[in-house]
Motif scaffolding. Structure first.
Motif, PDB file in Angstrom:
ATOM      1  N   ASP A 168     -15.914   4.327  -0.323  1.00  0.00           N
ATOM      2  CA  ASP A 168     -15.870   2.962  -0.849  1.00  0.00           C
ATOM      3  C   ASP A 168     -15.792   2.188  -2.273  1.00  0.00           C
ATOM      4  O   ASP A 168     -15.766   3.088  -3.353  1.00  0.00           O
ATOM      5  CB  ASP A 168     -17.393   2.533  -0.291  1.00  0.00           C
ATOM      6  CG  ASP A 168     -18.383   3.022  -0.766  1.00  0.00           C
ATOM      7  OD1 ASP A 168     -18.341   3.577  -1.162  1.00  0.00           O
ATOM      8  OD2 ASP A 168     -19.520   2.930  -0.650  1.00  0.00           O
ATOM      9  N   ALA A 169     -15.650   0.925  -2.713  1.00  0.00           N
ATOM     10  CA  ALA A 169     -16.170   0.102  -3.596  1.00  0.00           C
ATOM     11  C   ALA A 169     -16.859   0.584  -4.632  1.00  0.00           C
ATOM     12  O   ALA A 169     -16.729   0.463  -5.405  1.00  0.00           O
ATOM     13  CB  ALA A 169     -16.076  -1.720  -3.530  1.00  0.00           C
ATOM     14  N   THR A 197     -15.958   3.748  -5.843  1.00  0.00           N
ATOM     15  CA  THR A 197     -14.045   3.910  -6.466  1.00  0.00           C
ATOM     16  C   THR A 197     -15.638   3.304  -8.265  1.00  0.00           C
ATOM     17  O   THR A 197     -14.662   3.910  -9.227  1.00  0.00           O
ATOM     18  CB  THR A 197     -13.767   2.731  -6.376  1.00  0.00           C
ATOM     19  OG1 THR A 197     -13.130   3.052  -4.755  1.00  0.00           O
ATOM     20  CG2 THR A 197     -12.453   2.316  -6.968  1.00  0.00           C
ATOM     21  N   THR A 203       0.605  -1.514   0.057  1.00  0.00           N
ATOM     22  CA  THR A 203      -0.207  -0.379   0.004  1.00  0.00           C
ATOM     23  C   THR A 203       0.907   1.128  -0.231  1.00  0.00           C
ATOM     24  O   THR A 203       0.733   1.994  -1.025  1.00  0.00           O
ATOM     25  CB  THR A 203      -0.630  -0.047   1.624  1.00  0.00           C
ATOM     26  OG1 THR A 203      -1.542  -1.007   0.838  1.00  0.00           O
ATOM     27  CG2 THR A 203      -2.146   1.537   1.488  1.00  0.00           C
ATOM     28  N   ALA A 228      -9.012   5.153  -2.906  1.00  0.00           N
ATOM     29  CA  ALA A 228      -9.530   3.245  -2.728  1.00  0.00           C
ATOM     30  C   ALA A 228      -8.405   3.026  -1.658  1.00  0.00           C
ATOM     31  O   ALA A 228      -8.793   1.751  -0.737  1.00  0.00           O
ATOM     32  CB  ALA A 228      -9.543   2.803  -3.992  1.00  0.00           C
ATOM     33  N   ILE A 229      -7.193   3.049  -1.849  1.00  0.00           N
ATOM     34  CA  ILE A 229      -6.786   2.143  -0.777  1.00  0.00           C
ATOM     35  C   ILE A 229      -6.333   2.576  -0.148  1.00  0.00           C
ATOM     36  O   ILE A 229      -6.032   1.882   1.485  1.00  0.00           O
ATOM     37  CB  ILE A 229      -5.397   1.847  -1.706  1.00  0.00           C
ATOM     38  CG1 ILE A 229      -4.308   3.049  -1.690  1.00  0.00           C
ATOM     39  CG2 ILE A 229      -5.024   0.854  -2.743  1.00  0.00           C
ATOM     40  CD1 ILE A 229      -2.945   2.839  -2.135  1.00  0.00           C
ATOM     41  N   ASN A 230      -6.638   4.214   0.107  1.00  0.00           N
ATOM     42  CA  ASN A 230      -7.030   4.152   1.515  1.00  0.00           C
ATOM     43  C   ASN A 230      -7.765   4.103   2.566  1.00  0.00           C
ATOM     44  O   ASN A 230      -8.079   5.179   3.403  1.00  0.00           O
ATOM     45  CB  ASN A 230      -5.934   6.052   1.761  1.00  0.00           C
ATOM     46  CG  ASN A 230      -5.114   6.025   1.180  1.00  0.00           C
ATOM     47  OD1 ASN A 230      -3.946   5.282   2.294  1.00  0.00           O
ATOM     48  ND2 ASN A 230      -4.254   6.458   0.907  1.00  0.00           N
ATOM     49  N   ASN A 231      -8.853   3.486   1.668  1.00  0.00           N
ATOM     50  CA  ASN A 231     -10.330   3.853   2.391  1.00  0.00           C
ATOM     51  C   ASN A 231     -10.873   5.127   2.720  1.00  0.00           C
ATOM     52  O   ASN A 231     -11.557   4.838   3.643  1.00  0.00           O
ATOM     53  CB  ASN A 231     -10.340   3.046   3.236  1.00  0.00           C
ATOM     54  CG  ASN A 231      -9.445   1.177   3.370  1.00  0.00           C
ATOM     55  OD1 ASN A 231     -10.473   0.179   2.206  1.00  0.00           O
ATOM     56  ND2 ASN A 231      -9.328   0.223   4.196  1.00  0.00           N
ATOM     57  N   LEU A 232     -10.990   5.788   1.801  1.00  0.00           N
ATOM     58  CA  LEU A 232     -11.501   6.928   2.325  1.00  0.00           C
ATOM     59  C   LEU A 232     -12.395   7.147   0.895  1.00  0.00           C
ATOM     60  O   LEU A 232     -13.845   8.045   1.520  1.00  0.00           O
ATOM     61  CB  LEU A 232     -11.001   8.723   1.477  1.00  0.00           C
ATOM     62  CG  LEU A 232      -9.051   8.939   1.816  1.00  0.00           C
ATOM     63  CD1 LEU A 232      -8.418   9.689   1.895  1.00  0.00           C
ATOM     64  CD2 LEU A 232      -9.910   8.991   3.671  1.00  0.00           C
TER      65      LEU A 232
END
Length: 93
Positions: A64-65, A68, A8, A58-62
């Motif tokens: 959601d899917a 994204t 990450t 997205a990879i820092n969970n700021l």
């Protein structure tokens, strides 16, 4: 050892570096070729900035899917929206 946090970190570094390096690359290429900044270079600048930004968020969970997916779909629609018009344009000599 390579852990998910390590991956990450490196993906974040690469994405964060891609944005300014891409913009600088576009500006340098346009200055060297002396063509000026046109529509396609602006679209490329948007793509080179927007895609890494989506990945970072997205990879820092700021985001959601679902968000994204919607942003990626919107970006693909934006990139492919003018293809038919580009083929129909008149070329001048």
């Amino acid at each position: 050892m390579n852990t998910p946090d390590n991956y990450t970190f490196w993906v974040s570094i690469i994405c964060a570096a891609t944005i300014p390096l891409g913009i600088i690359g576009i500006l340098l290429e346009r200055c060297i070729s002396k063509k000026g900044i046109g529509v396609r270079s602006i679209q490329f600048a948007a793509a080179i900035s927007f895609v890494p930004a989506i990945i970072l968020l997205a990879i820092n969970n700021l985001i959601d899917a679902a968000t994204t997916s919607a942003l990626i779909g919107a970006m693909i629609g934006y990139l492919f929206s003018g293809i038919a018009k580009f083929d129909d344009r008149q070329f001048t000599n």
